[in-house]
Design an enzyme around this catalytic site. Structure first.
Site, PDB file in Angstrom:
ATOM      1  N   THR A   1      -1.513 -10.186  -1.144  1.00  0.00           N
ATOM      2  CA  THR A   1      -1.892  -9.537   0.117  1.00  0.00           C
ATOM      3  C   THR A   1      -3.366  -9.693   0.471  1.00  0.00           C
ATOM      4  O   THR A   1      -4.237  -9.698  -0.423  1.00  0.00           O
ATOM      5  CB  THR A   1      -1.562  -8.027   0.035  1.00  0.00           C
ATOM      6  OG1 THR A   1      -2.171  -7.354   1.148  1.00  0.00           O
ATOM      7  CG2 THR A   1      -2.099  -7.391  -1.237  1.00  0.00           C
TER       8      THR A   1
ATOM      9  N   LYS B   1      -1.434  -4.931  -6.626  1.00  0.00           N
ATOM     10  CA  LYS B   1      -1.229  -6.326  -6.234  1.00  0.00           C
ATOM     11  C   LYS B   1      -2.280  -7.245  -6.862  1.00  0.00           C
ATOM     12  O   LYS B   1      -2.071  -8.446  -6.998  1.00  0.00           O
ATOM     13  CB  LYS B   1      -1.250  -6.454  -4.706  1.00  0.00           C
ATOM     14  CG  LYS B   1       0.000  -5.899  -4.028  1.00  0.00           C
ATOM     15  CD  LYS B   1       1.168  -6.871  -4.135  1.00  0.00           C
ATOM     16  CE  LYS B   1       2.376  -6.427  -3.341  1.00  0.00           C
ATOM     17  NZ  LYS B   1       3.465  -7.412  -3.332  1.00  0.00           N
TER      18      LYS B   1
ATOM     19  N   GLU C   1      -4.972  -7.384   1.521  1.00  0.00           N
ATOM     20  CA  GLU C   1      -5.577  -6.127   1.061  1.00  0.00           C
ATOM     21  C   GLU C   1      -6.388  -6.323  -0.223  1.00  0.00           C
ATOM     22  O   GLU C   1      -7.199  -5.471  -0.577  1.00  0.00           O
ATOM     23  CB  GLU C   1      -4.493  -5.066   0.819  1.00  0.00           C
ATOM     24  CG  GLU C   1      -4.032  -4.343   2.071  1.00  0.00           C
ATOM     25  CD  GLU C   1      -5.036  -3.292   2.546  1.00  0.00           C
ATOM     26  OE1 GLU C   1      -5.885  -2.856   1.757  1.00  0.00           O
ATOM     27  OE2 GLU C   1      -4.970  -2.933   3.732  1.00  0.00           O
TER      28      GLU C   1
ATOM     29  N   TYR D   1      -2.255   0.464  -3.826  1.00  0.00           N
ATOM     30  CA  TYR D   1      -1.378  -0.670  -3.523  1.00  0.00           C
ATOM     31  C   TYR D   1      -2.113  -1.981  -3.809  1.00  0.00           C
ATOM     32  O   TYR D   1      -1.602  -2.864  -4.502  1.00  0.00           O
ATOM     33  CB  TYR D   1      -0.951  -0.603  -2.050  1.00  0.00           C
ATOM     34  CG  TYR D   1      -0.359  -1.882  -1.519  1.00  0.00           C
ATOM     35  CD1 TYR D   1       0.965  -2.226  -1.782  1.00  0.00           C
ATOM     36  CD2 TYR D   1      -1.131  -2.762  -0.753  1.00  0.00           C
ATOM     37  CE1 TYR D   1       1.507  -3.417  -1.293  1.00  0.00           C
ATOM     38  CE2 TYR D   1      -0.587  -3.950  -0.268  1.00  0.00           C
ATOM     39  CZ  TYR D   1       0.720  -4.269  -0.541  1.00  0.00           C
ATOM     40  OH  TYR D   1       1.249  -5.458  -0.062  1.00  0.00           O
TER      41      TYR D   1
ATOM     42  N   HIS E   1       1.950  -9.002   8.600  1.00  0.00           N
ATOM     43  CA  HIS E   1       2.925  -9.699   9.449  1.00  0.00           C
ATOM     44  C   HIS E   1       4.068  -8.751   9.763  1.00  0.00           C
ATOM     45  O   HIS E   1       4.515  -7.978   8.935  1.00  0.00           O
ATOM     46  CB  HIS E   1       3.396 -11.000   8.814  1.00  0.00           C
ATOM     47  CG  HIS E   1       3.807 -10.885   7.386  1.00  0.00           C
ATOM     48  ND1 HIS E   1       2.908 -10.854   6.352  1.00  0.00           N
ATOM     49  CD2 HIS E   1       5.032 -10.769   6.836  1.00  0.00           C
ATOM     50  CE1 HIS E   1       3.547 -10.750   5.217  1.00  0.00           C
ATOM     51  NE2 HIS E   1       4.854 -10.679   5.476  1.00  0.00           N
TER      52      HIS E   1
END
Ligand code: NAP
Ligand code: GDD
Length: 349
Positions: free
Chosen positions: A136, A164, A138, A160, A190
């Site tokens: 991601t 990841k 992020e 999160y 997306h």
């Protein structure tokens, strides 16, 4: 344990998170390409496949009930499917939820990824099975670099993103340590008409339609100034597939290269139903009015703010363009139009 593979020319893919937004688009893409697709879904799936994933009606689709916490079941599914390609899409994917459920988020997103990689090794599938990991944007957090590319340092700002980050690096580690074909797609936001409404785009487009139809009075949002790089999920699953068709594994930023604020999103979505928005006030007191009627339609609510977040994301997809030939086909305005149109049609029933 060594698994035996068949001699079929038909490619076999396994998708985790097949009931989710990307799993729905990707399973269709792969079935259309002639793949046999195995999908992993939770027995307790909140979004039953039947409701939105048409792929399950295809004779080349096989589904398996499994939770990403269940290593022995993962092993059995891989042993049965013997996939040429695995797409790891399963995740607790909501950033806001990750502040509330950090341990669960790590269990699924970080250790779930490790379990899949270990299952490949345990079954001796390292040379057969290519692996895609849904990483991601992020990961970049409050990056000092804009736009963010594959060389931009990571600086995650929520549980999160941290989960990841583990998944990203364990993928790199298994690629380098065991010579496995593992790719990270560093995916920026997306969206699509099947995005759940705990994400801002769908929350906004659904509310805009309900307000237009007189079924809702107001839309309450958090940070209106946050800027995100929003693309269309249908375009992004193509990039996932392209990565696994290369001869060498690598990591790629998948993004549009454009950024828009939540405020832009709100304005544009309302304009699609013929309502112009005028803003007044600042911070938590900011309000959006219907420019024609003066009615207040948008207010800020503290409960939708995060303890900390990046104010700006924008990805640089140049490497994906150069090496994969991938370019996003749908821009922000087309995406929002598509979502509003879908929600308007749905509102008729
Ligand atoms: P999504 O709609 O939230 O789908 C997540 C999927 O994971 C769902 O099928 C969900 O099943 C499944 N799942 C959750 N917990 C599970 C568990 N314990 N065991 C097995 N399956 C579980 O997410 P998405 O938007 O399609 O995104 C796909 C992947 O890309 C995710 O890994 C996400 O983190 C990543 N990603 C997404 C974006 C984006 O903007 N969409 C951007 C960057 C990265 P249920 O149906 O049962 O809930
Ligand atoms: N969900 C939500 N709800 N977000 C809001 C709201 C609201 O009421 N009001 C403002 N926002 C802002 C958030 O603070 C954030 O800056 C932005 O809208 C987008 O939020 P989300 O749609 O929840 O997505 P996200 O950017 O946090 O995370 C998504 O994209 C990541 C990639 O950048 C998810 O799909 C992640 O799984 C993904 O990794």
């Amino acid at each position: 344990m060594e698994a035996k593979s068949g001699d079929s020319l038909t490619k076999i893919a396994l998708i985790t998170g097949v009931t989710g937004q990307d799993g729905t688009y990707l399973s269709k893409l792969l079935l259309d390409k002639g793949y046999v697709v195995h999908g992993i879904q939770r027995a307790s799936s909140s979004t039953r496949t039947e409701s939105k994933n048409e792929s399950i009606k295809n004779i080349n689709y096989h589904f398996h009930f499994c939770d990403m916490t269940d290593y022995s079941k993962i092993i059995r599914i891989l042993q049965e499917a013997l996939p040429d390609e695995i797409y790891n899409l399963a995740a607790q994917s909501n950033v806001q939820t990750s502040f509330d459920r950090p341990e669960y988020t790590a269990e699924i997103n970080a250790l779930g990824t490790l379990r899949l990689l270990e299952a490949i090794r345990t079954l001796g599938l390292e040379k057969k099975t290519k692996f895609f990991q849904a990483s991601t944007g992020e990961l970049f957090g409050n990056s000092l670099e804009t736009p963010q590319n594959e060389n931009t340092p990571f600086n995650p700002l929520n549980p999160y993103a941290v989960s990841k980050l583990y998944a990203f690096w364990i993928c790199v580690n298994y690629r380098e340590a065991y010579d496995m074909f593992v790719c990270n797609g560093i995916l920026f936001n997306h969206e699509s008409p099947i995005r759940p409404d705990n994400f801002v785009t769908r929350k906004v487009t659904k509310a805009v339609v309900k307000i237009k139809e007189g079924l809702q009075d107001k839309l309450y949002l958090g940070n209106l100034n946050a800027k995100r790089d929003w693309g269309f999920a249908g375009d992004y699953v193509e990039a996932m597939w392209l990565m696994l068709q290369k001869d060498q594994p690598d990591d790629y930023v998948i993004a549009t290269g454009e950024t828009h604020s939540v405020k832009d999103l709100v304005e544009f979505a309302f304009r699609e139903v013929g309502i112009d928005i005028e803003w007044e006030g600042k911070g938590l007191d900011k309000k959006g009015r219907n420019a024609s009627t003066g009615e207040i339609l948008i207010e800020v609510d503290l409960q939708f703010y995060r303890p900390i977040e990046s104010s700006l994301f924008v990805g640089d997809p140049s490497k994906a363009k150069e090496k994969l030939g991938w370019v996003p086909r749908t821009n922000f305005y087309e995406l929002v139009k598509m979502m509003v149109k879908n929600d308007l049609e749905f509102a008729k029933y």
